[in-house]
Enzyme design. Structure first.
Site, short mmCIF file in Angstrom:
data_model
loop_
_atom_site.label_atom_id
_atom_site.label_comp_id
_atom_site.label_asym_id
_atom_site.label_seq_id
_atom_site.Cartn_x
_atom_site.Cartn_y
_atom_site.Cartn_z
N SER B 215 -7.52 -31.43 3.38
CA SER B 215 -8.53 -31.07 2.38
C SER B 215 -9.76 -30.49 3.05
O SER B 215 -10.39 -29.56 2.55
CB SER B 215 -8.90 -32.29 1.54
OG SER B 215 -9.54 -33.24 2.36
N ARG B 219 -10.58 -26.78 1.95
CA ARG B 219 -11.78 -26.62 1.13
C ARG B 219 -12.61 -25.45 1.65
O ARG B 219 -13.01 -24.56 0.90
CB ARG B 219 -12.60 -27.89 1.15
CG ARG B 219 -13.92 -27.74 0.38
CD ARG B 219 -14.81 -28.96 0.50
NE ARG B 219 -14.12 -30.16 0.03
CZ ARG B 219 -13.70 -31.13 0.80
NH1 ARG B 219 -13.88 -31.04 2.12
NH2 ARG B 219 -13.09 -32.18 0.32
N ASN B 223 -12.96 -21.82 -0.38
CA ASN B 223 -14.25 -21.32 -0.85
C ASN B 223 -14.57 -19.95 -0.27
O ASN B 223 -15.02 -19.06 -0.97
CB ASN B 223 -15.35 -22.31 -0.47
CG ASN B 223 -15.48 -23.42 -1.49
OD1 ASN B 223 -16.02 -23.21 -2.55
ND2 ASN B 223 -14.92 -24.57 -1.18
#
Lengths: 156, 285
Positions: B215, B219, B223
């Site tokens: 994660s 992440r 993004n």
């Protein structure tokens, strides 16, 4: 979008960068920061101390000033007292001296009076004899009546 | 390649393709000339653009920070030193409030993560065609300038963090302690039952443990990839005439300003989570 050896390459460069950072960046900067912190703390402490010692000095000055003032007023009081004493002493002395001079003058006057009286006594007897001589010249012999005349003169 | 650029999907695909070096299907080593060729290279290929740009950004970071470190004094800090100290103190505050162990690597690690990721993210604000166009003029076919839009880069970092977490877990808790942490919770029981619960616990803990680096890496990648994608879509509007192009210019400005927030926030999140994970490795449960 492929997973490939870039993964390993990136891991290696990451570790190398971290190692460099840990070796050459982090220690000097944090050391400088903490050193500056200490310096500022010391500076503040010194300022605090300075302020305190200034306050102490001020109170010391105040105390000394008060003491000096008291001392000065004591000296003034003493001086005044002494002056009064001197004046009193001088007065007393002057009175005594005046008294003495007066007494001496009185004695002188008495002496002069006595002297004048003596003189007058002598002269009166002479005058009386002269008068009596003039009156009695014809009828009284001085030689015979000398005793009476002397008695008379002594009564003066 | 010329045919690719003319269509919108070709343009997007071209922008999302890394410059890949590896062994081609015919056994030769070289750069891939299409995304299919790059895929066929398998695992033992490397994204040269990602490596170069991440290295450039990292070197710039070290260059300025080491220069500042050499000038660091207890006296009044000058411009660069002041700026560097501000960042160092910011990172140090975060580390001190989150990390309670004594391992000296954590703070410099956090600083490197923050500044490096921030630098790589900021490459996103360079207009999407500038550097690839220059590269194309120099004969380089593909050029992706934002390393954090490459999943290899973000996962490379998060896996390194994961390895450090495993290393410090074992080092601090001991192999037995670490094994107990993996097998004795979240469900704990007395002797006979805990043997039964052991595989369940181990499964849950392992999933939780592996989810962290995945994660963490995804992440950041997601993004930045999304942000890059929007820049590419906006850049497409420049081909649609003056009106659309002007609108695209305004949009790019707005998105870039908004993206500054994303860029800084993602770098910060990556740093904070790195510290948090390392702190968990140092804490006994």
């Amino acid at each position: 979008m492929n997973i490939n050896a870039t993964l390993i390459g990136q891991s290696i460069s990451f570790l190398v960068f971290v190692w460099f950072c840990m070796k050459f960046v982090w220690p000097p900067i944090t050391a400088a920061l903490s050193e500056r912190k200490d310096k500022i703390a010391q500076g503040l402490e010194a300022a605090e101390r300075g302020m305190q010692s200034q306050a102490e000095a001020e109170s010391l000055v105040q105390a000394q000033l008060g003491e000096a003032k008291q001392h000065a007023s004591e000296i003034i009081n003493q001086a005044q007292k002494r002056a009064n004493e001197i004046v009193e002493e001088a007065k007393t002395t002057a009175n005594v001296e005046g008294e003495r001079i007066k007494t001496a003058a009185h004695a002188e006057v008495d002496r002069e009076v006595n002297k004048a009286k003596e003189q007058l006594r002598g002269q009166v007897s002479v005058l009386a004899i002269a008068g009596a001589e003039a009156v009695l010249h014809k009828e009284v012999n001085a030689e015979t009546h000398r005793g009476v005349l002397d008695e008379l003169a002594a009564q003066l | 390649m010329a045919g690719d650029v003319l269509t919108a999907s070709g343009y997007i695909k071209h922008h999302l393709q890394n410059l890949t070096y590896g062994q081609k299907a015919n056994g030769e080593w070289g750069f891939a000339h299409s995304s299919q060729e790059a895929t066929e290279m398998g695992f033992w290929a490397i994204h040269v653009d990602t490596m170069i740009w991440s290295f450039v950004v990292g070197t710039l970071f070290l260059f300025f920070f080491i220069r500042a470190a050499n000038k660091a004094t207890a006296g009044i800090p000058s411009g660069l030193l002041n700026f560097v100290e501000m960042i160092v103190e910011f990172v140090d505050d975060n580390v001190k409030s989150t990390f309670h162990g004594k391992t000296p690597i954590v703070a410099p690690l956090a600083l490197t993560v923050f500044v490096w990721v921030l630098g790589m993210n900021l490459m996103d604000l360079v207009p999407v065609d500038w550097i690839p166009h220059l590269a194309a003029m120099a004969g380089i076919e593909y050029m992706k300038v934002v390393p954090t839009t490459d999943v290899n880069a973000t996962m490379g970092m998060s896996l390194t963090v994961f390895i450090l977490v495993l290393f410090y877990s074992v080092k601090v808790k001991g192999p037995g302690g670490f094994a107990a942490e993996l097998t004795m919770q979240p469900f704990s029981a007395k002797f006979p039952m805990n043997i039964v619960l052991l595989p369940i616990n181990f499964f849950l803990e392992t999933v939780g443990m592996v989810a962290k680096p995945v994660s963490l890496g995804l992440r950041l990648f997601g993004n930045l990839y999304a942000g890059e994608m929007i820049f590419i879509l906006i850049a497409l509007m420049y081909t649609g005439g003056i009106a659309l192009g002007t609108f695209g210019g305004a949009l790019q400005l707005v998105w870039a300003i908004f993206h500054i927030l994303v860029v800084v926030l993602q770098a910060f999140i990556f740093m904070v989570l790195t510290i948090v994970y390392l702190n968990m490795a140092h804490e006994h449960h």
